[in-house]
Design a protein around this motif. Structure first.
Motif, PDB file in Angstrom:
ATOM      1  N   LEU A 101       0.822  -1.202   0.000  1.00 47.80           N
ATOM      2  CA  LEU A 101       0.000   0.000   0.000  1.00 47.80           C
ATOM      3  C   LEU A 101       0.857   1.252   0.000  1.00 47.80           C
ATOM      4  O   LEU A 101       1.913   1.286   0.633  1.00 47.80           O
ATOM      5  N   TYR A 103       0.525   4.228   1.830  1.00 46.24           N
ATOM      6  CA  TYR A 103      -0.304   4.526   3.002  1.00 46.24           C
ATOM      7  C   TYR A 103      -0.940   5.907   2.971  1.00 46.24           C
ATOM      8  O   TYR A 103      -2.037   6.091   3.485  1.00 46.24           O
ATOM      9  N   TYR A 106      -3.859   5.322   0.798  1.00 44.57           N
ATOM     10  CA  TYR A 106      -4.785   4.404   1.463  1.00 44.57           C
ATOM     11  C   TYR A 106      -5.639   5.160   2.488  1.00 44.57           C
ATOM     12  O   TYR A 106      -6.832   4.897   2.619  1.00 44.57           O
ATOM     13  N   GLU A 107      -5.043   6.121   3.183  1.00 47.73           N
ATOM     14  CA  GLU A 107      -5.816   6.945   4.125  1.00 47.73           C
ATOM     15  C   GLU A 107      -6.897   7.733   3.391  1.00 47.73           C
ATOM     16  O   GLU A 107      -8.011   7.901   3.898  1.00 47.73           O
TER      17      GLU A 107
END
Length: 193
Positions: A101, A103, A106-107
């Motif tokens: 991912l 990140y 992804y958030e």
């Protein structure tokens, strides 16, 4: 663009589209082509990484609008059919192993879910829908409306044709969707157009 700016833009749209490779997903290697070097070591065929890379580049530079994973290996000569199948399987295993991912993105994806946005994925990629689903599942990305992969539709983001197809398929107008990606041409200029 910073995270808070992206979130404030997203708030105005019903649909949020993400590019996958080098946006929501990344390969946990220094350079994506490093996968081919690892593959070369696994199969014990000196020089294979350059051959694999060149085969893909030839297809990108050809008149073919879109190509798929088997097309890349069809361009590689002097591999038996059985060995070709083994190497293709190993490459996909490495993609699964080294995918991870991003990140930060992804958030943003999780924010979209929290805000009940309709999330879709649009990717210019030679892997097929089924394999991309494995990558998404492996990385715990399981909630989304639809996945559009260029090799499945023979249309690309880079040409703008895949974006047109998505709008028609979802039966929406462009002011209802925002796209997030890493390529200035494919993910910004062509999406905006």
């Amino acid at each position: 663009m910073n995270r808070s700016k992206i979130l404030s833009i997203i708030d105005h749209y019903e649909y949020v589209s993400f590019d996958l490779f080098d946006t929501l997903l990344k390969r946990n290697v220094e350079n994506p082509n490093q996968i081919y070097q690892i593959l070369e070591e696994k199969i014990g065929l000196n020089g294979f990484s350059k051959i694999r890379e060149n085969s893909e580049v030839l297809l990108w530079n050809s008149s073919i609008q879109e190509f798929n994973f088997p097309n890349i290996y069809d361009n590689i000569k002097n591999l038996s059919l059985d060995f070709k199948e083994v190497v293709m399987k190993k490459e996909q295993e490495l993609e699964l192993k080294y995918s991870t991912l991003n990140y930060e993105m992804y958030e943003i994806y999780l924010y979209c879910l929290k805000k009940h946005k309709k999330v879709i994925f649009i990717s210019d990629m030679y892997y097929d829908h089924k394999f991309i689903l494995k990558l998404l599942h492996k990385n715990n990305i399981n909630k989304f409306e639809k996945l559009y992969v260029s090799s499945d539709y023979n249309k690309t983001k880079c040409s703008g044709e895949l974006f047109k197809f998505v709008l028609n398929d979802l039966n929406i107008i462009s002011k209802n969707i925002v796209h997030i990606g890493d390529s200035f041409k494919s993910d910004y200029l062509m999406a905006k157009k």
